[in-house]
Design an enzyme around this catalytic site. Structure first.
Site, PDB file in Angstrom:
ATOM      1  N   LEU A  93      -0.352   6.515   3.423  1.00 15.90           N
ATOM      2  CA  LEU A  93       0.506   7.465   4.138  1.00 15.90           C
ATOM      3  C   LEU A  93      -0.256   8.732   4.520  1.00 15.90           C
ATOM      4  CD1 LEU A  93       1.991  10.269   2.793  1.00 15.90           C
ATOM      5  CD2 LEU A  93       2.485   8.598   1.054  1.00 15.90           C
ATOM      6  N   HIS A 202       0.478  -2.941   1.359  1.00 16.77           N
ATOM      7  CA  HIS A 202      -0.789  -3.294   2.005  1.00 16.77           C
ATOM      8  C   HIS A 202      -1.190  -4.757   1.799  1.00 16.77           C
ATOM      9  CE1 HIS A 202      -1.319   0.788   3.272  1.00 16.77           C
ATOM     10  NE2 HIS A 202      -1.110   1.200   2.037  1.00 16.77           N
ATOM     11  N   GLN A 251      -1.886  -1.041   9.405  1.00 11.59           N
ATOM     12  CA  GLN A 251      -2.168  -0.494   8.069  1.00 11.59           C
ATOM     13  C   GLN A 251      -1.139  -0.927   7.037  1.00 11.59           C
ATOM     14  OE1 GLN A 251      -0.549   2.969   6.550  1.00 11.59           O
ATOM     15  NE2 GLN A 251      -2.431   4.153   6.714  1.00 11.59           N
TER      16      GLN A 251
END
Length: 313
Positions: A93, A202, A251
């Site tokens: 983030l 992720h 991402q």
């Protein structure tokens, strides 16, 4: 000295973060007030007073960390306006925070986006079905093989954070992560530590969330970055809005390649790093990548003054 500005991700938060800078500097107070207004609730009460279990909720943690990190950066920049970074980057983030610092995204858009991102990540996998573990003392290629062996048709485990030499986080289905941890220890990993997280971030289990995030990113206004933003997905410096958007979407389900990010910034000629926000996790990881570089952080008054003095030349 060429500097890079870096911004932490989830896990760095604590109740009371940012209080000292808010007490001393109007720009920090204004930043926090803008976040409260953008979100429509008192985020500041949450990170200043807690309770901690509420702050740990992904959709609270992410905007809180972004807000405190931007506040620290704005205080530093207001006192050292001539100091401009050669590159910026953030861990997970923190990449949104980096975009704000590079002038590519407004703070208000960023705080709303990461709040939405946190909700999507929280909803992507039912509680208890996903997990993450840190694996110490094992090479990436060997751990990747372990993950492949521990995955099944219905349960996956993948590399999630390649933080520095000898520190990699794995993420995926809870049972597969547990199997991979056992196998890693059998194959020589020094230590395997389960992480207290609300989901398997992720990894490919986050693809449904990425699809929904894509629409929000498409609606957000992005501009060309004033400094290269080194992306987590591939450690490639980006400045153009479409490239920045694509990196943010990927991402969510791709590994954070922090070690590669650091090396990419060193290749750009960076000699020092300033970490803005709570803690010094990124500074520690950077030192493990290259002990010769200098690191500073801006979190409170004493660390701010030290960073200002060191970067004044």
């Amino acid at each position: 000295m060429k500097l890079a500005y870096v911004f932490p991700g989830q896990g760095a938060q604590y109740v009371g973060m940012g209080r000292e800078l808010m007490d001393r500097y109007p720009v920090a107070r204004d930043t926090v007030a803008a976040a409260d207004e953008a979100l429509g609730f008192s985020l500041s009460k949450l990170f200043l007073e807690g309770p901690e279990e509420d702050l740990r909720l992904t959709y609270h943690t992410q905007p809180a960390l972004l807000t405190v990190s931007v506040a620290a950066w704005r205080v530093f920049q207001s006192l050292q306006p001539a100091c401009q970074p050669a590159a910026v980057a953030g861990h997970s983030l923190g990449e949104y925070t980096a975009l704000v610092a590079a002038g590519a995204m407004s703070f208000e858009d960023a705080v709303r986006l990461v709040h939405h991102r946190g909700k999507l990540m929280d909803e992507a996998v039912p509680a208890g079905q996903g997990a993450m573990s840190a694996v110490l003392g094992m090479a990436a290629d060997a751990l990747e093989q372990v993950c492949a062996e521990a995955s099944t048709d219905g349960e996956v485990v993948e590399l999630a954070n390649l933080n520095c030499p000898g520190q990699i986080v794995i993420s995926g289905s809870a049972k597969a992560v547990e199997r991979a941890g056992q196998l890693a220890k059998e194959r020589g990993a020094r230590r395997v530590m389960p992480l207290v997280v609300s989901g398997p971030f992720h990894c490919s289990l986050m693809r449904p969330a990425a699809g929904q995030l894509s629409a929000a990113l498409a609606a957000a206004t992005l501009q060309s970055a004033a400094a290269p933003v080194v992306a987590n997905v591939d450690a490639v410096p980006r400045t153009q809005p479409d490239d920045l958007r694509a990196a943010l979407e990927q991402q969510l389900y791709s590994p954070v390649r922090w070690e590669a990010d650091v090396r990419a910034m060193l290749d750009l000629g960076v000699e020092g790093f300033v970490e803005f926000g709570p803690g010094t996790v990124l500074s520690g990881l950077i030192k493990k990548v290259d002990r010769s570089v200098v690191t500073y952080h801006v979190e409170d008054e004493s660390s701010l003054q030290e960073a200002l003095q060191a970067t004044a030349h």
